[in-house]
Scaffold this motif. Structure first.
Motif, mmCIF file in Angstrom:
data_model
loop_
_atom_site.group_PDB
_atom_site.id
_atom_site.type_symbol
_atom_site.label_atom_id
_atom_site.label_comp_id
_atom_site.label_asym_id
_atom_site.label_seq_id
_atom_site.Cartn_x
_atom_site.Cartn_y
_atom_site.Cartn_z
ATOM 1 N N PRO A 267 0.823 -1.211 0.000
ATOM 2 C CA PRO A 267 0.000 0.000 0.000
ATOM 3 C C PRO A 267 0.857 1.260 0.000
ATOM 4 O O PRO A 267 1.865 1.334 0.700
ATOM 5 C CB PRO A 267 -0.791 -0.091 1.314
ATOM 6 C CG PRO A 267 -0.726 -1.519 1.736
ATOM 7 C CD PRO A 267 0.573 -2.043 1.212
ATOM 8 N N LEU B 249 -4.462 -5.366 -0.275
ATOM 9 C CA LEU B 249 -3.030 -5.336 0.049
ATOM 10 C C LEU B 249 -2.828 -5.253 1.555
ATOM 11 O O LEU B 249 -1.956 -5.912 2.122
ATOM 12 C CB LEU B 249 -2.364 -4.139 -0.635
ATOM 13 C CG LEU B 249 -2.228 -4.245 -2.155
ATOM 14 C CD1 LEU B 249 -1.614 -2.962 -2.713
ATOM 15 C CD2 LEU B 249 -1.368 -5.442 -2.545
ATOM 16 N N VAL C 288 -2.733 3.043 -4.485
ATOM 17 C CA VAL C 288 -2.518 4.368 -3.904
ATOM 18 C C VAL C 288 -3.805 4.892 -3.257
ATOM 19 O O VAL C 288 -4.856 4.891 -3.884
ATOM 20 C CB VAL C 288 -2.070 5.362 -5.003
ATOM 21 C CG1 VAL C 288 -2.000 6.788 -4.446
ATOM 22 C CG2 VAL C 288 -0.731 4.953 -5.586
ATOM 23 N N SER C 289 -3.734 5.314 -2.002
ATOM 24 C CA SER C 289 -4.821 6.097 -1.424
ATOM 25 C C SER C 289 -4.235 7.407 -0.921
ATOM 26 O O SER C 289 -3.019 7.546 -0.792
ATOM 27 C CB SER C 289 -5.556 5.328 -0.326
ATOM 28 O OG SER C 289 -4.719 5.088 0.771
ATOM 29 N N VAL C 290 -5.083 8.374 -0.639
ATOM 30 C CA VAL C 290 -4.634 9.754 -0.499
ATOM 31 C C VAL C 290 -5.133 10.360 0.816
ATOM 32 O O VAL C 290 -6.225 10.034 1.270
ATOM 33 C CB VAL C 290 -5.172 10.594 -1.679
ATOM 34 C CG1 VAL C 290 -4.611 12.011 -1.658
ATOM 35 C CG2 VAL C 290 -4.868 9.928 -3.004
ATOM 36 N N VAL C 291 -4.321 11.233 1.400
ATOM 37 C CA VAL C 291 -4.768 12.011 2.564
ATOM 38 C C VAL C 291 -4.751 13.500 2.201
ATOM 39 O O VAL C 291 -4.398 13.865 1.087
ATOM 40 C CB VAL C 291 -3.906 11.730 3.817
ATOM 41 C CG1 VAL C 291 -4.026 10.263 4.251
ATOM 42 C CG2 VAL C 291 -2.452 12.101 3.580
ATOM 43 N N VAL D 1 -8.206 8.164 1.291
ATOM 44 C CA VAL D 1 -9.266 8.377 0.314
ATOM 45 C C VAL D 1 -8.830 7.929 -1.081
ATOM 46 O O VAL D 1 -7.660 8.049 -1.436
ATOM 47 C CB VAL D 1 -9.644 9.879 0.275
ATOM 48 C CG1 VAL D 1 -10.852 10.129 -0.623
ATOM 49 C CG2 VAL D 1 -9.902 10.413 1.665
ATOM 50 N N VAL D 2 -9.781 7.408 -1.861
ATOM 51 C CA VAL D 2 -9.524 7.124 -3.280
ATOM 52 C C VAL D 2 -10.460 7.975 -4.134
ATOM 53 O O VAL D 2 -11.253 8.751 -3.611
ATOM 54 C CB VAL D 2 -9.697 5.621 -3.601
ATOM 55 C CG1 VAL D 2 -8.686 4.781 -2.832
ATOM 56 C CG2 VAL D 2 -11.114 5.161 -3.319
ATOM 57 N N ILE E 277 0.584 5.366 0.613
ATOM 58 C CA ILE E 277 -0.222 6.493 1.098
ATOM 59 C C ILE E 277 0.357 7.749 0.487
ATOM 60 O O ILE E 277 1.511 8.092 0.738
ATOM 61 C CB ILE E 277 -0.177 6.627 2.634
ATOM 62 C CG1 ILE E 277 -0.274 5.270 3.330
ATOM 63 C CG2 ILE E 277 -1.240 7.599 3.122
ATOM 64 C CD1 ILE E 277 -1.565 4.560 3.175
#
Lengths: 248, 248, 248, 248, 248, 248, 248, 248
Positions: free
Chosen positions: G196, H244, G227-230, H229-230, G198
């Motif tokens: 993962p 994952l 990919v996940s986002v903050v 967030v995605v 971030i």
């Protein structure tokens, strides 16, 4: 060092201490850069004459001087953009030969004065407030070895001023156009010439100019097909692109 | 009816049935509009010659015909903007004298042909795709009793085409300029003339044109001081403002 | 000088030193502006009485004084907008007759006091915070030779205050309306009058006012057809347009 | 004709029928374009080999065929972008030699096959959905007389695919990079080469891609200095700029 | 004075000097406000107990004190929002009884202590940084004659804290909820109660909070149907609306 | 059932089969809702008379009929908003008593006709295109047991029409104002009354109306303090909030 | 205490002083948290080793010290983010063991040094200006008991620098990637690893970077699926999420 | 093949036909991918069990079937997202074992049924309209070898419904939360658990939901620190990240 470790691998193979199969396997685990850098260097060559660059905004004078000092070790020209006079003084204490170009807010150290560009780069700006961005382009282009002509304060609301200087446009191989507010100048210039136009939106304006957004959108929608665009206030980037074109 | 109730109040006062003091008190409780309409009518007069208008988009042919019919009772010109041919047929079934102007997407009924405007309104557009908006302005201005000249396809990337027709600009008392994409034409026109320029951004363009936003922002930031702006694609509104100016 | 060089060309033709054919060819290579300026001057005339203008924001007192000095050489009125008191002092040191209008943040030098406008320009503002923009419009309109009436603090949430002064609206030939926040005032005023309304969104407000964006969008979508719009806080531009209309 | 009227003026001067002074005065009132066109033609030449172009979106097959027909009268190549098959059939009924390039959504008539470009233009795209935009660039560049190489589906999330084809990058004189979604590819490509990179954001993506806005902003903020940007989905514009650079 | 002029008109009618018909006509030309103010006063009454309000941001201490002084002449409560301590000192020099509520950044002069609201207004905030906005609501509601309960730091990421105080929610007649960042609290509160919820987005947060925009959009899209929204940071407005509801 | 399981636990304790300590432990593992629902039911009561609601947009006629059927089992009124005639037919096949309100695009089943609201809710709209949103509010408010008055087509550009109906405003306990375009009407109405105003921006308009954004921003920035706002086109939500207020 | 009051209730039942029915009724009125906290504590345990956190921006040194002091009473690590040196001095006056990490702008008190994470968290940043955000992530992850590796200045325009350190990527169990400007680095990293990622957009950049918006949109549209986002600049949040993952 | 060419190089060295120095030089010119692929394969392994994926939107049934067919050659699971029934029929004609999951709009071919995830992934959605996005996450997570639990229609306006199912939250190792409108659910869920939460904004809503923007901004500003967030509607991406994490 890595050319060395590669060499040692081949020596081992040559001496029979390592089989070809095992060598292939080992090679795959060698750090990537050992192989990659060679290719990188290739286009380093292409970049010959391109200055090292420092974006000075938000850095302390000491930090700018420190980075300057590190880059100066490599030879070649050095350009610090968005620089204050205080930053200049910190740098010039160590490098007496640096110059400060106040209009462009740039510190320059020009050690390579070779002409790399084939023709002239024209830098045009719409209003007097656009001049700092235009000057950043001028300084950058000069440091990259181009002949530069500039033409300032030829906004579209006084189109005759621009038309009066069409000879400047006519002799340029690439043209950089800086404009804030409605950002219309690149379209007009683009329509008058047959060469690439690099448009630089500036953050000049107020209200619905939205810090350069209006000019940026205008330029992206230019009805002249020979216009491409860089970021708001990015005089440096425009000159960099123009320099590459001028070397073709 | 309310002139009547007012009259009755005064009669009562005259006949001594109501004292002046009480009349003042009562008057304050009379419905507002009884008094207000008078003043409203005042500027009705100023609007003499202005057509009644129907915004046809999103209405059924029957609805447009119905509204048309109601407005036609008052006399004067009628204009249905953003009208389809189907809407036109529904209207013309009842009003054989209406015309359909396909370029402008307008249905018109012209009963008042008096010239209200003092001079010429010029309508200029940047590209062929802007013509529907420009034509809406032309039709509107004509119905409001103006002489209109138009000049199409004179975008800023071919500035010589505009310059070649400067005589059209020179003879206008007001100029409407329609442009999509970067919306730069009003600035150039504004710089060439000394009369008010009404800028109409159009939704022509794609991508970063954002349905006319780029043109709108460009026009609001015009470096020419004689430019004011109306809503995206609002050819009608531009002509309305221009007509008022042309009557001054 | 270029009238001179043109003359010389004709003399040469007249004297037979240059053939007509060659003269045509040469003419095409004369610098453009030699011919163009003449036409430019034409509409210069139209602009007679329009002041020279300096946008003072972001300039040093010395810079403002310098530009002022240059413009003052041409005669006519001079207006420096968005000016600070410090800038005023720098200017008044050289030009004792300049005035500072603190509400409007304007430095003015009025040498031409001729009345150019035919009627009255009304300047209306919604709240007390909109006054600086409104005053910029007032000062500009006065310097351009107009009679000006103003009406402040007549926001739409207290509609009776506006209605109470309808006589001011009634006597105006053009109306400028300045409003921040929801920017609703131009629509209301537009509905009450039959003359052109120039709407000026102001950056007054907070939160979802987004520095004037809410007011700007509101004005562009006005349901009153006689409204056109200029940039946020652009009191100067509104007055410029209004002055041109008032001269029609 | 206007060279004629100019000539007549000179003849009159030569014959003494008109004084030099009066000639100067008269000249100023001659229509502008008479003089201006000459210069315009100059850069026409520079544009030699550039095709005539039709933006077909939103036009009927008959309209496209009509414009095509008019442009075909001038000779040279013709390109209709954003064209449907129906539009193609309407054109090919009159011009059997036109081709339809379905991937690029382009109708082409290639009559000039001269090589104008000096080197190779590489066209690179990130994902398969970007191919229509990339193909528009390919077709345009070909019609402008360039050798073109393309490299598709080399997005940044599989960087090895791009690196595996570095030779294509290495041999290009100019590179066009088309990418939607995050629009990161131009930065990576820009870092690998020393030539100008024209970035084309595409409207590929969903949600926070906002019809290409994410890619557009990404490209404008590229950390590679050799990147300039054109409008969303503007494959044609990118190829036009690249062609001009490739002719330098 | 205008009641006077009205009276005179009626006297003239009574005395036969003016006919009823003429009186009707004259009446229509009387200034509007003479009649209108009466009605305005009507709903003044409805506003009884509402404080006079000064928005202090951007005003000098002297200006705030000046306005305060003018408003104080009318009796009733006075509230200066967004006030600094310096502004407070300027006011308290003249009005020793004013209080400064630092958390709420408010200056208050409470002369009317009557209870106007029927029930309790609950003011809830999500995080400690939202407290200034919440306190502005508290102070405003108190000055308008309401009993107020507050509940702070009960954000949605610790839902048990909110649930633990459901009794506060249960006893309120109206609830004000202040939240920045994602602005989710009004939806949760709205789902727990059957009374109107006034949501106040705050500018608390950073990055993609975009100065309160994220919270604002969240609240406008609340899945709880009993939520309505006021401007970002508008604690005053929320309390004003809540007070009106609490008087029903 | 859970009151039952709780009871059983206490019985076990009473009978000595479970110790107090163990009971505490067990209690903590009882499903949460067993305890929580009680409290939830409390405010259920508060919601008495509130209809069950279906948002029909994007659902098939069969889906709407299915949900309708399920909700109908509970008794009380049912409201399907944004419903098409086809959806109505699917529902009325099962529930012959349902009505279709075409202007409001609503299907209603009114079984509870009790008056829950204390006073009148006024629903006002600016233009004829806003009527669907206004009618959704009307129908919703009626189904929630309120007396409703409506006032349509009283936009701010014809302020006299609104003023002429001030009596409607005067008798309302809550007012809902629907407006598109510049969204100015809530401010004007808010200034005329002393009761809460719920503003509903509508997506009516074009160009810079940006699907209701202009109206939304305008309303959030209202200079009238008694205005709160719901989502664009959310007539239902406005009526829901108004109904709660009208029950206070 | 509430386990106590619950116990007492059960005792009363057991002793027959309270009936089961009454007990059920009373239970429903016990404060919610008495029951809820137990469950809350459950996941408290899961959070073991997570530091208490203070967001220091906009707080006075005294306020930060005060909050610090309160949190310090609970044991465990404490982290103050966005802290200035002045805030540090205020805290260290009371807690001599706190450290200041200037690059990360963080004050830390590490009392729990247990390793909670199973593997390594890699923190990668694109440019030197992104380092403060990256360092915030580093410090946070360390305080949460993770081994951390960082890799700075490996932007996508010099992809070989990143590739040269693939071993760092290869050994990480979770990767945090901080990047401003075009925000392309997470996509490239995401494509190189199977763990993962971030992504943290930073506000680094100018012009069309729009304070981190360009990077944010880029990351949300990443073509790499891992990919996940903050939020923009939220190094803390990224490390928090990464720590939770690293404990799985 | 490239392992082959590498081998040959080593053989040549071993046999003395090529010196070590020359080998180093040659190696640098071998095509990059020959070496790079090996490493790529490494993390291929990490991705074991990850399905091949087709984004079906905008593709013809034949295109989807074609791509499906190509991917099916590699073994492993295949997932076509955003697929229509027509696309399903085209695929199932060739692959009778594929399934269509209409709620998720997904075509699946599950050949690998191994459990790769260590624990449970919970998928939670706020409203019934969010279910398609949630189901896409469910299907994706299942195909990646995870046990999945879902919990639908637990929006924040009915917080008790969520709390009633806390056991589902309690047993999950990772949680995916899908929500449109205000997007508040991830914050509430995040506050209730101590595991990573992947938030998926959906485009559900209208008006100021702006196609998911409101939910997206809300989630990015979550006050719960365990939320990342995605992209809007990206159920697939959320499940990919969650998978994952669940393998850690």
């Amino acid at each position: 060092m890595n050319a060395k470790s590669l060499r040692e691998l081949f020596e081992s193979v040559r001496e029979g201490r390592v089989s070809a199969d095992e060598a292939v396997a080992r090679l795959r685990h060698l750090p990537f850069e050992d192989l990659g850098f060679a290719k990188v260097d290739h286009h380093r060559a292409l970049r010959q004459g391109m200055p090292e660059v420092i974006f000075s905004e938000g850095k302390s004078p000491a930090q700018v001087a420190g980075i300057f000092s590190r880059l100066a070790a490599h030879g070649g020209n050095i350009l610090a953009t968005r620089a204050t006079e205080a930053q200049y003084h910190a740098v010039s204490a160590q490098f007496p030969k640096v110059e400060y170009r106040p209009l462009a807010r740039a510190i320059t150290l020009q050690r390579d004065r070779k002409r790399h560009g084939k023709g002239i780069i024209a830098v045009i700006s719409a209003g007097t407030s656009d001049i700092p961005v235009a000057e950043e382009a001028v300084v950058t282009a000069e440091l990259m070895g181009n002949r530069v002509r500039h033409l300032y304060d030829v906004g579209v609301a006084g189109i005759h001023r621009l038309l009066a200087h069409r000879s400047v446009l006519a002799e340029a191989r690439v043209i950089i156009v800086c404009a804030g507010m409605e950002g219309a100048l690149p379209s007009v210039v683009g329509g008058l010439v047959g060469v690439p136009v690099i448009a630089v939106p500036t953050s000049v304006g107020y209200g619905a100019a939205f810090e350069g957004l209006a000019a940026l959108l205008g330029m992206l929608n230019s009805c002249a097909s020979n216009v491409s665009v860089v970021n708001i206030d990015n005089g440096f980037g425009a000159a960099y692109v123009a320099s590459l074109i001028n070397r073709r």
